[in-house]
Write a protein that holds these residues in place. Structure first.
Motif, PDB file in Angstrom:
ATOM      1  N   VAL A   8       0.857  -1.186   0.000  1.00 38.82           N
ATOM      2  CA  VAL A   8       0.000   0.000   0.000  1.00 38.82           C
ATOM      3  C   VAL A   8       0.893   1.235   0.000  1.00 38.82           C
ATOM      4  O   VAL A   8       1.858   1.312   0.762  1.00 38.82           O
ATOM      5  CB  VAL A   8      -0.912  -0.008   1.250  1.00 38.82           C
ATOM      6  N   MET A   9       0.582   2.180  -0.871  1.00 39.40           N
ATOM      7  CA  MET A   9       1.377   3.403  -0.935  1.00 39.40           C
ATOM      8  C   MET A   9       1.169   4.217   0.343  1.00 39.40           C
ATOM      9  O   MET A   9       0.047   4.399   0.806  1.00 39.40           O
ATOM     10  CB  MET A   9       0.956   4.238  -2.152  1.00 39.40           C
ATOM     11  N   SER A  10       2.273   4.705   0.898  1.00 43.36           N
ATOM     12  CA  SER A  10       2.203   5.568   2.081  1.00 43.36           C
ATOM     13  C   SER A  10       2.247   7.029   1.638  1.00 43.36           C
ATOM     14  O   SER A  10       3.056   7.412   0.802  1.00 43.36           O
ATOM     15  CB  SER A  10       3.340   5.266   3.048  1.00 43.36           C
ATOM     16  N   ILE A  11       1.341   7.821   2.211  1.00 43.01           N
ATOM     17  CA  ILE A  11       1.204   9.223   1.821  1.00 43.01           C
ATOM     18  C   ILE A  11       1.336  10.116   3.043  1.00 43.01           C
ATOM     19  O   ILE A  11       0.725   9.860   4.081  1.00 43.01           O
ATOM     20  CB  ILE A  11      -0.162   9.472   1.154  1.00 43.01           C
ATOM     21  N   MET A  19     -10.815  20.817   7.965  1.00 43.37           N
ATOM     22  CA  MET A  19     -11.902  20.149   7.245  1.00 43.37           C
ATOM     23  C   MET A  19     -11.355  19.392   6.024  1.00 43.37           C
ATOM     24  O   MET A  19     -11.720  18.240   5.795  1.00 43.37           O
ATOM     25  CB  MET A  19     -12.968  21.151   6.806  1.00 43.37           C
ATOM     26  N   ILE A  20     -10.490  20.032   5.259  1.00 43.33           N
ATOM     27  CA  ILE A  20      -9.905  19.379   4.084  1.00 43.33           C
ATOM     28  C   ILE A  20      -9.043  18.204   4.534  1.00 43.33           C
ATOM     29  O   ILE A  20      -9.107  17.111   3.951  1.00 43.33           O
ATOM     30  CB  ILE A  20      -9.077  20.377   3.254  1.00 43.33           C
ATOM     31  N   ARG A  21      -8.249  18.412   5.566  1.00 39.77           N
ATOM     32  CA  ARG A  21      -7.374  17.352   6.087  1.00 39.77           C
ATOM     33  C   ARG A  21      -8.198  16.142   6.530  1.00 39.77           C
ATOM     34  O   ARG A  21      -7.876  15.004   6.186  1.00 39.77           O
ATOM     35  CB  ARG A  21      -6.525  17.898   7.233  1.00 39.77           C
ATOM     36  N   ASP A  22      -9.288  16.384   7.255  1.00 40.14           N
ATOM     37  CA  ASP A  22     -10.132  15.282   7.721  1.00 40.14           C
ATOM     38  C   ASP A  22     -10.821  14.569   6.563  1.00 40.14           C
ATOM     39  O   ASP A  22     -10.896  13.336   6.543  1.00 40.14           O
ATOM     40  CB  ASP A  22     -11.171  15.789   8.721  1.00 40.14           C
ATOM     41  N   LEU A  23     -11.325  15.320   5.602  1.00 41.97           N
ATOM     42  CA  LEU A  23     -11.987  14.725   4.444  1.00 41.97           C
ATOM     43  C   LEU A  23     -11.019  13.853   3.651  1.00 41.97           C
ATOM     44  O   LEU A  23     -11.331  12.712   3.299  1.00 41.97           O
ATOM     45  CB  LEU A  23     -12.588  15.806   3.541  1.00 41.97           C
ATOM     46  N   LEU A  28      -8.886   9.048   1.469  1.00 43.31           N
ATOM     47  CA  LEU A  28      -7.661   8.384   1.021  1.00 43.31           C
ATOM     48  C   LEU A  28      -7.236   7.264   1.955  1.00 43.31           C
ATOM     49  O   LEU A  28      -6.605   6.304   1.530  1.00 43.31           O
ATOM     50  CB  LEU A  28      -6.537   9.408   0.875  1.00 43.31           C
ATOM     51  N   GLY A  29      -7.599   7.394   3.232  1.00 39.92           N
ATOM     52  CA  GLY A  29      -7.249   6.360   4.201  1.00 39.92           C
ATOM     53  C   GLY A  29      -7.908   5.029   3.923  1.00 39.92           C
ATOM     54  O   GLY A  29      -7.467   3.997   4.441  1.00 39.92           O
ATOM     55  N   LYS A  30      -8.940   5.018   3.095  1.00 45.71           N
ATOM     56  CA  LYS A  30      -9.584   3.774   2.700  1.00 45.71           C
ATOM     57  C   LYS A  30      -8.716   2.962   1.740  1.00 45.71           C
ATOM     58  O   LYS A  30      -8.877   1.749   1.626  1.00 45.71           O
ATOM     59  CB  LYS A  30     -10.927   4.066   2.026  1.00 45.71           C
ATOM     60  N   PRO A 111     -10.416  23.862  -6.150  1.00 42.73           N
ATOM     61  CA  PRO A 111     -10.966  22.711  -5.444  1.00 42.73           C
ATOM     62  C   PRO A 111     -10.907  21.469  -6.319  1.00 42.73           C
ATOM     63  O   PRO A 111     -10.961  21.546  -7.544  1.00 42.73           O
ATOM     64  CB  PRO A 111     -12.414  23.113  -5.169  1.00 42.73           C
ATOM     65  N   PHE A 112     -10.786  20.325  -5.685  1.00 39.36           N
ATOM     66  CA  PHE A 112     -10.782  19.048  -6.388  1.00 39.36           C
ATOM     67  C   PHE A 112     -11.684  18.089  -5.629  1.00 39.36           C
ATOM     68  O   PHE A 112     -11.971  18.290  -4.456  1.00 39.36           O
ATOM     69  CB  PHE A 112      -9.368  18.468  -6.515  1.00 39.36           C
ATOM     70  N   THR A 113     -12.118  17.055  -6.329  1.00 39.43           N
ATOM     71  CA  THR A 113     -12.932  16.030  -5.683  1.00 39.43           C
ATOM     72  C   THR A 113     -12.004  14.903  -5.238  1.00 39.43           C
ATOM     73  O   THR A 113     -10.899  14.744  -5.792  1.00 39.43           O
ATOM     74  CB  THR A 113     -13.988  15.453  -6.642  1.00 39.43           C
ATOM     75  N   PRO A 114     -12.418  14.112  -4.270  1.00 41.01           N
ATOM     76  CA  PRO A 114     -11.601  12.955  -3.885  1.00 41.01           C
ATOM     77  C   PRO A 114     -11.301  12.043  -5.078  1.00 41.01           C
ATOM     78  O   PRO A 114     -10.208  11.526  -5.195  1.00 41.01           O
ATOM     79  CB  PRO A 114     -12.452  12.249  -2.820  1.00 41.01           C
ATOM     80  N   ARG A 115     -12.266  11.901  -5.977  1.00 40.02           N
ATOM     81  CA  ARG A 115     -12.041  11.055  -7.153  1.00 40.02           C
ATOM     82  C   ARG A 115     -10.928  11.622  -8.034  1.00 40.02           C
ATOM     83  O   ARG A 115     -10.060  10.885  -8.515  1.00 40.02           O
ATOM     84  CB  ARG A 115     -13.326  10.931  -7.961  1.00 40.02           C
ATOM     85  N   GLN A 116     -10.933  12.939  -8.263  1.00 35.09           N
ATOM     86  CA  GLN A 116      -9.874  13.560  -9.078  1.00 35.09           C
ATOM     87  C   GLN A 116      -8.508  13.339  -8.430  1.00 35.09           C
ATOM     88  O   GLN A 116      -7.536  13.059  -9.122  1.00 35.09           O
ATOM     89  CB  GLN A 116     -10.142  15.055  -9.250  1.00 35.09           C
TER      90      GLN A 116
END
Length: 127
Positions: A8-11, A19-23, A28-30, A111-116
């Motif tokens: 698993v890649m470590s980031i 808020m951005i950090r938690d989101l 990404l933590g999934k 802004p970007f989406t989690p998918r992007q």
């Protein structure tokens, strides 16, 4: 190696906005092993302790900003070739050139989406 045993890649995520950090941590933590930091100073301290496969760093942060932070990070053993992505809303050609010259590999436009973001990350480490 099968997909179940692929590493698993470590980031390292460096973002001052809680808020951005938690989101991003939640999303990404999934998929990735992620450690999040609220400022460049604490992230740089951790970078001396362990190497990450990829770094996501905000540009505009109180205290040390991302441009200064990436310059220091690149001098830490193990980070000379680590992909480091700038997260920013500053995307004018002069800004992009300045970020790349400072040591970022590319940028993720806010802004970007989690998918992007996941799509961008997959170009560095398909999972």
């Amino acid at each position: 190696m099968t997909p179940d045993t692929a590493p698993v890649m470590s980031i390292m995520l460096v973002e001052d906005d809680a808020m951005i950090r938690d989101l991003l941590s939640l999303q990404l933590g999934k998929v990735y092993s992620l450690e999040a930091f609220p400022d460049a100073e604490s992230a740089l301290k951790r970078a001396h302790e362990r190497a990450f496969d990829l770094v996501l760093m905000d540009i505009s942060m109180p205290g040390m900003g991302g441009v200064r932070g990436v310059g220091i990070l690149r001098t830490i053993p193990g980070y000379a070739d680590t992909p480091i992505l700038a997260m920013t809303g500053y995307t004018m050609p002069d800004d992009v050139a300045r970020f790349l010259e400072a040591g970022f590999d590319t940028l993720v436009e806010k802004p970007f989406t989690p998918r992007q973001l996941r799509e961008k990350l997959q170009s560095y480490h398909p999972s």
